[in-house]
Enzyme design. Sequence first.
Site, short mmCIF file in Angstrom:
data_model
loop_
_atom_site.label_atom_id
_atom_site.label_comp_id
_atom_site.label_asym_id
_atom_site.label_seq_id
_atom_site.Cartn_x
_atom_site.Cartn_y
_atom_site.Cartn_z
N PRO A 249 -1.12 -3.73 4.44
CA PRO A 249 -1.22 -4.21 5.83
C PRO A 249 -2.65 -4.14 6.38
CG PRO A 249 -0.04 -2.11 5.74
CD PRO A 249 -0.32 -2.51 4.34
N HIS B 281 -2.12 10.59 -11.24
CA HIS B 281 -2.39 11.86 -10.56
C HIS B 281 -1.30 12.90 -10.86
CE1 HIS B 281 -5.11 9.65 -7.41
NE2 HIS B 281 -5.60 9.66 -8.63
N ARG C 156 6.37 20.56 0.09
CA ARG C 156 6.10 19.12 -0.08
C ARG C 156 7.15 18.49 -0.99
NH1 ARG C 156 2.00 15.82 1.10
NH2 ARG C 156 1.84 14.52 -0.73
N GLY D 263 -0.69 -0.91 -1.68
CA GLY D 263 -0.67 0.32 -0.88
C GLY D 263 -1.70 1.34 -1.31
N THR D 264 -2.84 0.88 -1.74
CA THR D 264 -3.91 1.82 -2.07
C THR D 264 -5.18 1.44 -1.31
OG1 THR D 264 -5.27 2.80 -3.81
CG2 THR D 264 -4.47 0.57 -4.24
N SER D 265 -5.83 2.46 -0.76
CA SER D 265 -7.06 2.17 -0.01
C SER D 265 -8.22 1.96 -0.96
CB SER D 265 -7.37 3.33 0.94
OG SER D 265 -7.45 4.53 0.22
N ALA E 150 4.61 -3.19 1.92
CA ALA E 150 5.13 -3.42 0.57
C ALA E 150 6.64 -3.67 0.58
CB ALA E 150 4.81 -2.22 -0.32
N ASN F 102 0.65 7.94 -7.09
CA ASN F 102 1.56 8.82 -6.36
C ASN F 102 2.16 9.86 -7.29
OD1 ASN F 102 1.00 7.23 -4.23
ND2 ASN F 102 2.91 6.08 -4.27
N VAL F 103 2.49 10.98 -6.70
CA VAL F 103 3.05 12.09 -7.47
C VAL F 103 4.51 12.30 -7.10
CG1 VAL F 103 0.78 13.20 -7.61
CG2 VAL F 103 2.32 13.83 -5.74
P1 NAD Z 1 -4.32 5.76 -0.26
O1 NAD Z 1 -5.76 6.10 -0.30
O2 NAD Z 1 -3.67 5.24 -1.48
O3 NAD Z 1 -4.14 4.74 1.03
C1 NAD Z 1 -2.90 4.30 1.52
C2 NAD Z 1 -2.98 2.79 1.70
O4 NAD Z 1 -1.67 2.31 1.92
C3 NAD Z 1 -3.84 2.33 2.87
O5 NAD Z 1 -4.74 1.32 2.45
C4 NAD Z 1 -2.82 1.74 3.86
O6 NAD Z 1 -3.32 0.64 4.59
C5 NAD Z 1 -1.73 1.30 2.93
N1 NAD Z 1 -0.39 1.21 3.50
C6 NAD Z 1 0.14 1.90 4.54
N2 NAD Z 1 1.42 1.53 4.74
C7 NAD Z 1 1.71 0.61 3.79
C8 NAD Z 1 2.88 -0.15 3.47
N3 NAD Z 1 4.02 0.00 4.16
N4 NAD Z 1 2.83 -1.01 2.43
C9 NAD Z 1 1.68 -1.16 1.73
N5 NAD Z 1 0.55 -0.49 1.99
C10 NAD Z 1 0.56 0.39 3.01
O7 NAD Z 1 -3.45 6.97 0.18
P2 NAD Z 1 -3.84 8.41 0.77
O8 NAD Z 1 -2.71 8.83 1.62
O9 NAD Z 1 -5.23 8.35 1.34
O10 NAD Z 1 -3.81 9.29 -0.56
C11 NAD Z 1 -4.81 9.42 -1.50
C12 NAD Z 1 -4.19 10.05 -2.75
O11 NAD Z 1 -3.42 11.20 -2.41
C13 NAD Z 1 -3.18 9.14 -3.44
O12 NAD Z 1 -3.79 8.26 -4.28
C14 NAD Z 1 -2.27 10.16 -4.11
O13 NAD Z 1 -2.80 10.64 -5.29
C15 NAD Z 1 -2.23 11.29 -3.16
N6 NAD Z 1 -1.01 11.18 -2.32
C16 NAD Z 1 0.19 10.88 -2.91
C17 NAD Z 1 1.32 10.68 -2.12
C18 NAD Z 1 2.63 10.33 -2.80
O14 NAD Z 1 2.85 10.73 -3.93
N7 NAD Z 1 3.47 9.54 -2.13
C19 NAD Z 1 1.22 10.78 -0.74
C20 NAD Z 1 -0.02 11.12 -0.18
C21 NAD Z 1 -1.13 11.30 -0.98
#
Ligand code: NAD
Length: 261
Positions: free
Chosen positions: A232, A133, A84, A205-207, A249, A116-117
């Site tokens: 979105p 996280h 990852r 970008g958080t659900s 975003a 995010n991590v």
């Molecule tokens: P999440 O619960 O934070 O949900 C993702 C959100 O992003 C959704 O509401 C979606 O509609 C929205 N989204 C999608 N594309 C977008 C865009 N282009 N711009 C803005 N918003 C957009 O994410 P998850 O994947 O369910 O993960 C839950 C947890 O898992 C996270 O809070 C994190 O701790 C961890 N995680 C981290 C990463 C990372 O570090 N990038 C990735 C996956 C999961």
Amino acid sequence: MTQTFDHTPGAELSAADLATWRERLRAVRTVVVLTGAGISAESGVPTFRQAQTGLWARYRAENLATPEAFEHDPDLVWRWYAGRREKLLSVQPNAGHRALAELAERVPELVLVTQNVDGLHQRAGSREVIELHGSIHRLHPFGLAQPGADDSADWPQPPGEQPPRDARGRLLRPSVVWFGESLPERALAEAIQAAGRADVFLAIGTSALVHPAASLPLLAREQGAWTVEVNPQETALSARMDQVLRGAAGQVLPQLLAALA
Ligand code: NAD
């Protein structure tokens, strides 16, 4: 009353959206931003589920991202996280990450809190990111310590097939918060404190399903902040925000930044 502006991803924000935003930012002191996995989507960062392709398709994230999984099979969990992390190092921050780094230069105080991590905010130039996280780019001893603890360590290069041990013989693990673990106390306290003094709070970008992070925008609103969601899709927060900007975003944030020029 909540103002909802419906944008398809990539659409331009309306003059009304931008006027509202500009007005709210005019005399702002503290902007607090909470980001979730969505902000990294346009960088091509896979969600937990998307990361389970190929070799990993037969595992469930819940069975890899837990203390029990590490205790049971540390080498397996180590290899999954090493893979990852390698993917995350191969992607680039996007326009959304960069707009937030620049926004910090335009307001008296910007506190960036992320779930995010992936470290992409820091790579885009954001300093002092509160990582609720943890970070996949750090390690800490398996056992008592939390992400952000003083005894955190760097990844070995190359990562190898097994987790390394620290000088005291303790196994090192990725510094991320696993299912069933508490959030790092100091990071959470700082995030709550910042939410309480926010004039404007952006949830991006958080659900908003995972608490306590999901409570931060609501806490900020209770304390008088103007709250904005950038996403979105509709989320558990949408109906309770002052302004909802439906869009990606990487499209919306540069427009918000440009409106302050
Ligand atoms: P999440 O619960 O934070 O949900 C993702 C959100 O992003 C959704 O509401 C979606 O509609 C929205 N989204 C999608 N594309 C977008 C865009 N282009 N711009 C803005 N918003 C957009 O994410 P998850 O994947 O369910 O993960 C839950 C947890 O898992 C996270 O809070 C994190 O701790 C961890 N995680 C981290 C990463 C990372 O570090 N990038 C990735 C996956 C999961």
